[in-house]
Design a protein around this motif. Structure first.
Motif, PDB file in Angstrom:
ATOM      1  N   VAL A  62       0.877  -1.170   0.000  1.00 16.33           N
ATOM      2  CA  VAL A  62       0.000   0.000   0.000  1.00 16.33           C
ATOM      3  C   VAL A  62       0.915   1.220   0.000  1.00 16.33           C
ATOM      4  CG1 VAL A  62      -1.802   1.287   1.196  1.00 16.33           C
ATOM      5  CG2 VAL A  62      -1.809  -1.228   1.244  1.00 16.33           C
ATOM      6  N   LEU A  63       0.744   2.099  -0.983  1.00 18.79           N
ATOM      7  CA  LEU A  63       1.659   3.219  -1.195  1.00 18.79           C
ATOM      8  C   LEU A  63       0.894   4.531  -1.273  1.00 18.79           C
ATOM      9  CD1 LEU A  63       3.693   1.551  -4.093  1.00 18.79           C
ATOM     10  CD2 LEU A  63       4.337   1.568  -1.677  1.00 18.79           C
ATOM     11  N   ARG A  64       1.506   5.586  -0.745  1.00 23.72           N
ATOM     12  CA  ARG A  64       0.948   6.933  -0.897  1.00 23.72           C
ATOM     13  C   ARG A  64       1.876   7.745  -1.796  1.00 23.72           C
ATOM     14  NH1 ARG A  64      -2.675   9.967   1.833  1.00 23.72           N
ATOM     15  NH2 ARG A  64      -2.695   8.540   3.614  1.00 23.72           N
ATOM     16  N   PHE A  65       1.298   8.275  -2.882  1.00 29.48           N
ATOM     17  CA  PHE A  65       2.056   9.085  -3.826  1.00 29.48           C
ATOM     18  C   PHE A  65       1.851  10.554  -3.480  1.00 29.48           C
ATOM     19  CE2 PHE A  65       1.334   5.032  -5.774  1.00 29.48           C
ATOM     20  CZ  PHE A  65       2.498   4.769  -6.485  1.00 29.48           C
ATOM     21  N   GLU A  66       2.907  11.204  -3.028  1.00 32.96           N
ATOM     22  CA  GLU A  66       2.797  12.593  -2.574  1.00 32.96           C
ATOM     23  C   GLU A  66       2.508  13.548  -3.718  1.00 32.96           C
ATOM     24  OE1 GLU A  66       2.595  13.015   0.455  1.00 32.96           O
ATOM     25  OE2 GLU A  66       3.545  11.249   1.335  1.00 32.96           O
ATOM     26  N   HIS A  67       2.955  13.198  -4.914  1.00 29.67           N
ATOM     27  CA  HIS A  67       2.737  14.053  -6.087  1.00 29.67           C
ATOM     28  C   HIS A  67       2.052  13.245  -7.186  1.00 29.67           C
ATOM     29  CE1 HIS A  67       6.164  15.807  -3.890  1.00 29.67           C
ATOM     30  NE2 HIS A  67       5.683  16.966  -4.289  1.00 29.67           N
ATOM     31  N   ALA A  68       1.506  13.928  -8.168  1.00 33.68           N
ATOM     32  CA  ALA A  68       0.901  13.242  -9.316  1.00 33.68           C
ATOM     33  C   ALA A  68       1.955  12.351  -9.972  1.00 33.68           C
ATOM     34  CB  ALA A  68       0.362  14.260 -10.309  1.00 33.68           C
ATOM     35  N   THR A  69       1.567  11.133 -10.277  1.00 32.62           N
ATOM     36  CA  THR A  69       2.518  10.125 -10.734  1.00 32.62           C
ATOM     37  C   THR A  69       1.887   9.276 -11.827  1.00 32.62           C
ATOM     38  OG1 THR A  69       3.313   9.996  -8.444  1.00 32.62           O
ATOM     39  CG2 THR A  69       4.103   8.323  -9.965  1.00 32.62           C
ATOM     40  N   VAL A  70       2.718   8.819 -12.749  1.00 37.27           N
ATOM     41  CA  VAL A  70       2.291   7.900 -13.798  1.00 37.27           C
ATOM     42  C   VAL A  70       2.854   6.523 -13.470  1.00 37.27           C
ATOM     43  CG1 VAL A  70       2.430   7.344 -16.254  1.00 37.27           C
ATOM     44  CG2 VAL A  70       2.170   9.724 -15.537  1.00 37.27           C
ATOM     45  N   GLY A  83      -8.734   4.603  -3.671  1.00 36.07           N
ATOM     46  CA  GLY A  83     -10.049   4.919  -3.156  1.00 36.07           C
ATOM     47  C   GLY A  83     -11.013   3.820  -3.560  1.00 36.07           C
ATOM     48  N   GLY A  84     -12.117   4.196  -4.151  1.00 34.34           N
ATOM     49  CA  GLY A  84     -13.076   3.190  -4.600  1.00 34.34           C
ATOM     50  C   GLY A  84     -12.916   2.815  -6.056  1.00 34.34           C
ATOM     51  N   GLN A  85     -11.871   3.303  -6.713  1.00 30.27           N
ATOM     52  CA  GLN A  85     -11.720   3.086  -8.150  1.00 30.27           C
ATOM     53  C   GLN A  85     -10.674   2.019  -8.426  1.00 30.27           C
ATOM     54  OE1 GLN A  85     -11.397   6.660 -10.455  1.00 30.27           O
ATOM     55  NE2 GLN A  85     -10.504   5.619 -12.234  1.00 30.27           N
ATOM     56  N   SER A  86     -11.006   1.106  -9.318  1.00 29.73           N
ATOM     57  CA  SER A  86     -10.084   0.048  -9.711  1.00 29.73           C
ATOM     58  C   SER A  86      -9.022   0.599 -10.653  1.00 29.73           C
ATOM     59  CB  SER A  86     -10.855  -1.079 -10.396  1.00 29.73           C
ATOM     60  OG  SER A  86      -9.985  -2.090 -10.830  1.00 29.73           O
ATOM     61  N   VAL A  87      -7.808   0.119 -10.511  1.00 23.15           N
ATOM     62  CA  VAL A  87      -6.695   0.513 -11.373  1.00 23.15           C
ATOM     63  C   VAL A  87      -6.305  -0.702 -12.214  1.00 23.15           C
ATOM     64  CG1 VAL A  87      -4.300   1.312 -11.455  1.00 23.15           C
ATOM     65  CG2 VAL A  87      -5.863   2.216  -9.713  1.00 23.15           C
ATOM     66  N   PRO A  88      -6.426  -0.634 -13.527  1.00 22.41           N
ATOM     67  CA  PRO A  88      -6.152  -1.805 -14.360  1.00 22.41           C
ATOM     68  C   PRO A  88      -4.659  -2.071 -14.503  1.00 22.41           C
ATOM     69  CG  PRO A  88      -6.689   0.064 -15.740  1.00 22.41           C
ATOM     70  CD  PRO A  88      -6.886   0.519 -14.322  1.00 22.41           C
ATOM     71  N   GLY A  89      -4.340  -3.320 -14.801  1.00 28.44           N
ATOM     72  CA  GLY A  89      -2.966  -3.696 -15.090  1.00 28.44           C
ATOM     73  C   GLY A  89      -2.669  -3.674 -16.574  1.00 28.44           C
ATOM     74  N   TRP A  90      -1.380  -3.761 -16.891  1.00 25.53           N
ATOM     75  CA  TRP A  90      -0.899  -3.852 -18.264  1.00 25.53           C
ATOM     76  C   TRP A  90      -1.305  -2.651 -19.117  1.00 25.53           C
ATOM     77  CZ3 TRP A  90       2.556  -7.664 -19.533  1.00 25.53           C
ATOM     78  CH2 TRP A  90       2.686  -8.707 -18.607  1.00 25.53           C
ATOM     79  N   PRO A  96      -3.477  11.125  -9.272  1.00 22.02           N
ATOM     80  CA  PRO A  96      -3.336  12.489  -8.747  1.00 22.02           C
ATOM     81  C   PRO A  96      -2.500  12.502  -7.478  1.00 22.02           C
ATOM     82  CG  PRO A  96      -5.516  11.627  -8.261  1.00 22.02           C
ATOM     83  CD  PRO A  96      -4.850  10.605  -9.121  1.00 22.02           C
ATOM     84  N   ALA A  97      -2.062  13.686  -7.095  1.00 18.83           N
ATOM     85  CA  ALA A  97      -1.281  13.839  -5.865  1.00 18.83           C
ATOM     86  C   ALA A  97      -2.066  13.329  -4.666  1.00 18.83           C
ATOM     87  CB  ALA A  97      -0.903  15.307  -5.670  1.00 18.83           C
ATOM     88  N   ARG A  98      -1.349  12.749  -3.719  1.00 16.51           N
ATOM     89  CA  ARG A  98      -1.882  12.213  -2.462  1.00 16.51           C
ATOM     90  C   ARG A  98      -2.758  10.987  -2.684  1.00 16.51           C
ATOM     91  NH1 ARG A  98      -1.888  17.534  -2.352  1.00 16.51           N
ATOM     92  NH2 ARG A  98      -4.071  17.700  -2.985  1.00 16.51           N
ATOM     93  N   SER A  99      -2.546  10.309  -3.792  1.00 15.36           N
ATOM     94  CA  SER A  99      -3.267   9.056  -4.040  1.00 15.36           C
ATOM     95  C   SER A  99      -2.711   7.959  -3.140  1.00 15.36           C
ATOM     96  CB  SER A  99      -3.120   8.626  -5.501  1.00 15.36           C
ATOM     97  OG  SER A  99      -3.804   9.483  -6.370  1.00 15.36           O
ATOM     98  N   GLU A 100      -3.609   7.098  -2.660  1.00 16.99           N
ATOM     99  CA  GLU A 100      -3.207   5.921  -1.885  1.00 16.99           C
ATOM    100  C   GLU A 100      -3.546   4.688  -2.711  1.00 16.99           C
ATOM    101  OE1 GLU A 100      -4.735   3.824   2.149  1.00 16.99           O
ATOM    102  OE2 GLU A 100      -3.945   5.878   2.395  1.00 16.99           O
ATOM    103  N   ALA A 164      -3.708  13.069 -14.645  1.00 21.37           N
ATOM    104  CA  ALA A 164      -4.819  12.897 -13.710  1.00 21.37           C
ATOM    105  C   ALA A 164      -5.143  14.234 -13.045  1.00 21.37           C
ATOM    106  CB  ALA A 164      -4.457  11.874 -12.650  1.00 21.37           C
ATOM    107  N   THR A 165      -6.399  14.450 -12.716  1.00 18.00           N
ATOM    108  CA  THR A 165      -6.800  15.664 -12.003  1.00 18.00           C
ATOM    109  C   THR A 165      -7.242  15.305 -10.589  1.00 18.00           C
ATOM    110  OG1 THR A 165      -8.990  15.452 -13.019  1.00 18.00           O
ATOM    111  CG2 THR A 165      -7.409  16.937 -14.077  1.00 18.00           C
ATOM    112  N   HIS A 166      -8.467  14.802 -10.438  1.00 19.06           N
ATOM    113  CA  HIS A 166      -8.973  14.444  -9.119  1.00 19.06           C
ATOM    114  C   HIS A 166      -9.154  12.938  -8.942  1.00 19.06           C
ATOM    115  CE1 HIS A 166      -9.533  18.685  -8.444  1.00 19.06           C
ATOM    116  NE2 HIS A 166     -10.321  18.777  -9.512  1.00 19.06           N
TER     117      HIS A 166
END
Length: 327
Positions: A62-70, A83-90, A96-100, A164-166
């Motif tokens: 589990v990682l927290r990204f302090e800044h917007a990251t690709v 959050g509640g959104q799935s992140v796909p692989g491949w 966005p910044a502060r994403s967990e 990413a924005t929000h």
């Protein structure tokens, strides 16, 4: 830019292509245990080639990204959410910044990869940013990630392909993992080793007929197999010889061991086989209790398969770079 480790997952470590060329010093190669998955993760975020990525085993961090990251996720399928959104692989995703980012368990397979645009910026050791967990060499004093660690992200040019924005966003296209991940658990190609003929008749037949399972004691040093006990015709007195990833050894237990990315540079057990290099990543993705069987191959056949895979991989890497450039 930095990434904070909230939960480390299992055996999560920094890996690049490894540190070849130091065997004379007693230093193994290490590096990503599934090389194609690591390379494709880097390619999807637009990295040039040898940037360090995270390799995680069975359960992700589990990682927290302090800044917007690709980022990009490859390797074994893993549940990933922000959050509640799935992140796909491949594919390539912008956070966005502060994403967990929460990475869960693996439905199939054993190891996954997380690449970030710019790579993780850690000091190289002997020319590599790979962690050798067995030798305690590399970033973070050669250990796996721990909660509270902070990882810096390398500098990179601004990227217009994705922003990413929000909420997380991802590219409208991705890669088909089928050619790069062995969902079917097909047989693995094995060459006969120097001491193959020293086994008894039943053991020689069993090596290519019987099914084995991956032991829970497997790690980045070796995949330990359990199954029919293999035996030598008579005890052998051996001196240590050079060893490398893919070498199949037969210890006194009679249960074969296949060396992996953190293989020692020498070993004294009988060498009964050599796994084809093209199938090393496939074995590394077998988790404990998964079945394994072997089929015989020759050096020429193994080399031809490896060459074809390298050619396919290079074409795909060029295609990815072009599509990102055109985006």
């Amino acid at each position: 830019m930095s990434v904070r480790v909230l939960k480390p997952g299992l055996l999560t470590s920094l890996q690049d292509s490894g540190r070849p060329g130091h065997a004379a010093l007693g230093v193994g190669r290490a590096g990503a245990i599934d090389g194609p998955a690591w390379r494709l993760a880097n390619a999807l975020v637009g990295n040039a080639g040898d940037e360090a990525a995270l390799e995680f085993t069975l359960v992700g961090p589990v990682l927290r990204f302090e800044h917007a990251t690709v980022i990009a996720l490859t390797g074994a399928p893993v549940e990933a959410r922000v959050g509640g959104q799935s992140v796909p692989g491949w594919t390539c995703c912008a956070l966005p910044a502060r994403s967990e980012l929460q990475l869960g368990g693996m439905r199939q397979g054993c190891r996954g990869y997380l690449a970030v645009r710019g790579g993780f910026a850690v000091e190289p050791v002997l020319g590599s940013r790979s962690t050798d967990l067995h030798a305690r060499l590399g970033p973070l004093h050669g250990r796996a990630l721990q909660a509270g660690d902070r990882l810096s992200v390398g500098e990179h040019a601004k990227w217009r392909a994705l922003r990413a924005t929000h909420a997380p966003v991802h590219l409208p296209w991705g890669l088909d993992p089928q050619p790069w991940f062995d969902f079917a658990h097909a047989p693995l190609a094995l060459m006969r080793g120097h001491h193959f003929d020293q086994m008894d008749d039943e053991s020689r037949r069993a090596l290519f007929k019987a099914w084995f399972t991956v032991s829970k004691d497997s790690n980045r040093t070796a995949s330990r197999l359990e199954g029919q006990r293999l035996q030598l015709q008579q005890p052998l007195e051996l001196i240590s010889e050079a060893a490398l990833p893919g070498t199949m050894q037969l210890p006194p237990s009679g249960q074969p061991i296949v060396l992996q990315a953190e293989a020692p540079v020498t070993g004294g057990y009988p060498r009964i086989g050599q796994l084809a290099a093209v199938d090393l990543a496939r074995l590394a993705q077998r988790k404990p209790s998964d079945a394994v069987c072997f089929q015989p191959t020759t050096l020429e056949q193994a080399s031809e398969r490896l060459l074809r895979r390298q050619q396919r991989l290079q074409r795909l890497l060029r295609d990815i770079a072009q599509r990102l450039e055109d985006a």
